[in-house]
Design an enzyme around this catalytic site. Structure first.
Site, PDB file in Angstrom:
ATOM      1  N   ASP A  18       0.817  -1.220   0.000  1.00 20.41           N
ATOM      2  CA  ASP A  18       0.000   0.000   0.000  1.00 20.41           C
ATOM      3  C   ASP A  18       0.843   1.259   0.000  1.00 20.41           C
ATOM      4  OD1 ASP A  18      -2.484  -1.352   0.033  1.00 20.41           O
ATOM      5  OD2 ASP A  18      -2.226  -1.755   2.173  1.00 20.41           O
ATOM      6  N   LYS A  43       0.182  -2.022 -15.992  1.00 25.77           N
ATOM      7  CA  LYS A  43       0.344  -2.858 -14.788  1.00 25.77           C
ATOM      8  C   LYS A  43       0.069  -4.295 -15.223  1.00 25.77           C
ATOM      9  CE  LYS A  43      -1.252  -3.358  -9.994  1.00 25.77           C
ATOM     10  NZ  LYS A  43       0.004  -3.088  -9.279  1.00 25.77           N
TER      11      LYS A  43
END
Length: 222
Positions: A18, A43
């Protein structure tokens, strides 16, 4: 395998799951495109796709919003559970390999000036039983940019991640400061501590905002 094209590829990793890689990648992409650079961000490996739909993934949505005219692929492998990719691939009965990911990224780099490739999780993430994230970046001939989440623990996490990247033989182009904790004590002192100890320059800073479109990448001066 090395990058056979002249297009630079920048592999973006983070200090943790995160750390804000997607927020920083999207903000950086908008900054580059605003300067007239034909950049793209992808991604290729995504975990955490509710319903099995990659477009339900928050990271993919951020990258799509930052390059709305690009309708081509942003991912190669997408898994429903939000778990480590090698475990998710095993559950799905498939195999993720560094060479396959690198080949796919090199195809995406053919018609742009710069390709930003967002990794998954932190740096020491396995792709399969034998390969790590580093093998993927090496196969592309990529430089690495490290997103450091500026919060309690950031000095340790940033320095350890930078050390691991360099120990794996990858060139660390620099790092980005992602300001995740607005209430963090001694924010500037922590930033200064990182700047004086990191083995690569601070490339820029990203301030957190509730609206993804309001997140701005500020390049470091000097």
């Amino acid at each position: 395998m090395n990058n056979p094209s002249t297009t630079p590829i920048l592999f973006i990793t983070g200090t943790d799951t995160d750390a804000g890689k997607s927020w920083c990648t999207a903000a950086w992409l908008r900054h580059l495109r605003g300067r007239g650079i034909a950049a793209r961000a992808v991604k290729p490996l995504v975990s955490g796709c509710p319903g099995g739909d990659p477009l339900s993934n928050a990271d993919i949505r951020l990258l799509r919003q930052a390059q709305p005219e690009w309708t081509g692929p942003l991912w190669l492998h997408a898994f429903e559970p939000a778990i480590a990719p090698h475990i998710a691939a095993r559950r799905a009965g498939t195999h993720v390999a560094a060479g396959e990911l690198a080949d796919w990224c090199l195809e995406q780099a053919r018609d742009v000036d710069l390709l930003l490739v967002e990794g998954v999780g932190g740096w020491c993430v396995p792709l399969n039983e034998r390969e790590m994230l580093s093998h993927w970046a090496q196969a592309m001939g990529a430089e690495v940019a490290l997103v450091v989440a500026i919060r309690l623990g950031c000095i340790n996490h940033g320095l350890l991640s930078a050390r691991a990247i360099r120990a794996d033989g990858l060139p660390l182009k620099g790092w980005l400061a992602n300001w995740l904790d607005a209430e963090m004590p001694e924010k500037q002192a922590n930033l200064a501590s990182l700047q004086s100890r990191m083995p690569a320059p601070l490339l820029g800073q990203v301030e957190w905002a509730a609206d993804p479109d309001a997140v701005v990448y500020r390049p470091q001066e000097g």
